[in-house]
Design a protein around this motif. Sequence first.
Motif, short mmCIF file in Angstrom:
data_model
loop_
_atom_site.label_atom_id
_atom_site.label_comp_id
_atom_site.label_asym_id
_atom_site.label_seq_id
_atom_site.Cartn_x
_atom_site.Cartn_y
_atom_site.Cartn_z
N LYS A 285 8.76 9.87 -8.66
CA LYS A 285 8.87 10.87 -7.62
C LYS A 285 7.72 10.73 -6.63
CE LYS A 285 11.12 14.27 -10.53
NZ LYS A 285 11.03 15.61 -11.13
N VAL A 286 8.04 10.89 -5.37
CA VAL A 286 7.02 10.92 -4.33
C VAL A 286 6.55 12.36 -4.20
CG1 VAL A 286 6.62 10.65 -1.85
CG2 VAL A 286 7.96 8.94 -3.09
N ASN A 287 5.24 12.57 -4.26
CA ASN A 287 4.68 13.91 -4.13
C ASN A 287 4.65 14.27 -2.65
OD1 ASN A 287 3.11 16.22 -3.96
ND2 ASN A 287 1.59 15.52 -5.43
N ILE A 288 5.49 15.21 -2.25
CA ILE A 288 5.59 15.62 -0.85
C ILE A 288 4.29 16.25 -0.36
CG2 ILE A 288 6.55 17.92 -1.30
CD1 ILE A 288 8.43 17.35 1.17
N ASP B 249 0.81 -1.22 0.00
CA ASP B 249 0.00 0.00 0.00
C ASP B 249 0.85 1.27 0.00
OD1 ASP B 249 -2.39 -1.41 -0.03
OD2 ASP B 249 -2.47 -1.56 2.16
N LEU B 250 2.17 1.11 0.01
CA LEU B 250 3.05 2.26 0.07
C LEU B 250 3.82 2.50 -1.22
CD1 LEU B 250 4.55 1.56 3.62
CD2 LEU B 250 2.72 3.16 3.04
N ILE B 251 3.75 1.55 -2.14
CA ILE B 251 4.51 1.67 -3.37
C ILE B 251 3.60 1.53 -4.58
CG2 ILE B 251 6.67 0.87 -2.35
CD1 ILE B 251 6.12 -1.89 -3.49
N THR B 252 4.08 1.99 -5.72
CA THR B 252 3.33 1.89 -6.96
C THR B 252 4.30 1.73 -8.11
OG1 THR B 252 1.72 2.97 -8.39
CG2 THR B 252 3.29 4.41 -7.28
N ASN C 3 18.95 16.38 -1.46
CA ASN C 3 19.45 15.15 -2.06
C ASN C 3 18.33 14.34 -2.72
OD1 ASN C 3 21.44 13.15 -2.64
ND2 ASN C 3 20.82 12.01 -0.82
N LEU C 4 17.18 14.23 -2.04
CA LEU C 4 16.05 13.48 -2.60
C LEU C 4 15.51 14.14 -3.85
CD1 LEU C 4 14.15 12.42 0.64
CD2 LEU C 4 15.29 10.91 -0.99
N VAL C 5 15.45 15.47 -3.86
CA VAL C 5 14.99 16.19 -5.04
C VAL C 5 15.98 16.00 -6.19
CG1 VAL C 5 14.54 18.48 -6.02
CG2 VAL C 5 13.60 17.88 -3.78
N SER C 6 17.28 16.15 -5.90
CA SER C 6 18.29 16.05 -6.96
C SER C 6 18.36 14.65 -7.56
CB SER C 6 19.66 16.50 -6.45
OG SER C 6 20.16 15.58 -5.51
N LYS C 7 18.03 13.63 -6.78
CA LYS C 7 18.04 12.26 -7.29
C LYS C 7 16.73 11.90 -8.00
CE LYS C 7 21.34 10.13 -4.17
NZ LYS C 7 21.53 9.07 -3.16
N GLY C 8 15.77 12.83 -7.99
CA GLY C 8 14.50 12.59 -8.66
C GLY C 8 13.53 11.74 -7.85
N HIS C 9 13.72 11.70 -6.53
CA HIS C 9 12.86 10.89 -5.68
C HIS C 9 11.73 11.69 -5.04
CE1 HIS C 9 15.62 7.66 -6.20
NE2 HIS C 9 16.56 8.20 -5.48
N LEU C 10 11.81 13.01 -5.06
CA LEU C 10 10.84 13.84 -4.36
C LEU C 10 10.36 14.94 -5.29
CD1 LEU C 10 9.64 14.02 -1.50
CD2 LEU C 10 11.47 15.59 -0.90
N GLY C 11 9.05 15.10 -5.37
CA GLY C 11 8.46 16.12 -6.23
C GLY C 11 7.28 16.79 -5.56
N VAL C 12 6.57 17.63 -6.33
CA VAL C 12 5.45 18.39 -5.78
C VAL C 12 4.15 18.16 -6.55
CG1 VAL C 12 6.93 20.19 -4.79
CG2 VAL C 12 6.07 20.44 -7.14
N GLU D 242 7.27 24.22 -5.71
CA GLU D 242 8.39 23.94 -6.61
C GLU D 242 9.35 22.95 -5.94
OE1 GLU D 242 10.40 27.28 -8.45
OE2 GLU D 242 8.68 28.56 -7.96
N GLU D 243 9.78 21.97 -6.71
CA GLU D 243 10.70 20.97 -6.17
C GLU D 243 11.95 21.60 -5.58
OE1 GLU D 243 11.68 18.09 -9.16
OE2 GLU D 243 9.59 17.50 -9.40
N GLY D 244 12.54 22.51 -6.32
CA GLY D 244 13.78 23.14 -5.89
C GLY D 244 13.64 24.03 -4.68
N GLU D 245 12.41 24.28 -4.26
CA GLU D 245 12.16 25.18 -3.13
C GLU D 245 11.63 24.44 -1.89
OE1 GLU D 245 12.68 28.63 -3.21
OE2 GLU D 245 13.69 28.23 -5.11
#
Length: 173
Positions: free
Chosen positions: A75-78, A66-69, A144-153, A120-123
Amino acid sequence: NATESLVDALIDWRDENNIPEAEGAESEYYKDLDIPYEPRNAPLSRVEELALIKGFNSELIELWKDLITIYGDGKVNINTADRGVLLLLELEKDLVDRVLEYRNGLDGIQNTEDDQSFSEEGEIAKTLFEYEPLRTQDVNQLINLVSKGHLGVQSTHFRIKAVGHPYQSTTFP
């Protein structure tokens, strides 16, 4: 509590080369199994496919299902991820609490008018730092998570859970 060997095995299952990561597995490993098969060398087609990957077992898959797709851009939407998903990113518990507090706004209640979101991801780190000062390690972890493409908005795929109830007619006198 994902181990480096699980991460490496997943990377190898998905990547197109036949060069194993430090603790991963490529074609040679899978060909030596009792019932041999090839790694996919592409993104997973179903979450259940994890059972074919070295080191993954039914207990882990049940715990994570239930935590993965398999959908989306990775990217995980924060702005929408729940506590469990943010913890899977290995964010510190205190940092996850701060993210959720920020999202819930001043009243601390989810889904009310004062809720906030990251635009914004970078913010992400800057926005959260301006809300409540963060430790340097927290800022670095977010960047680090944003730069690796793991975290988004943003999200491109959504899960909808609907519950139906049988129709009950009511007779009025």
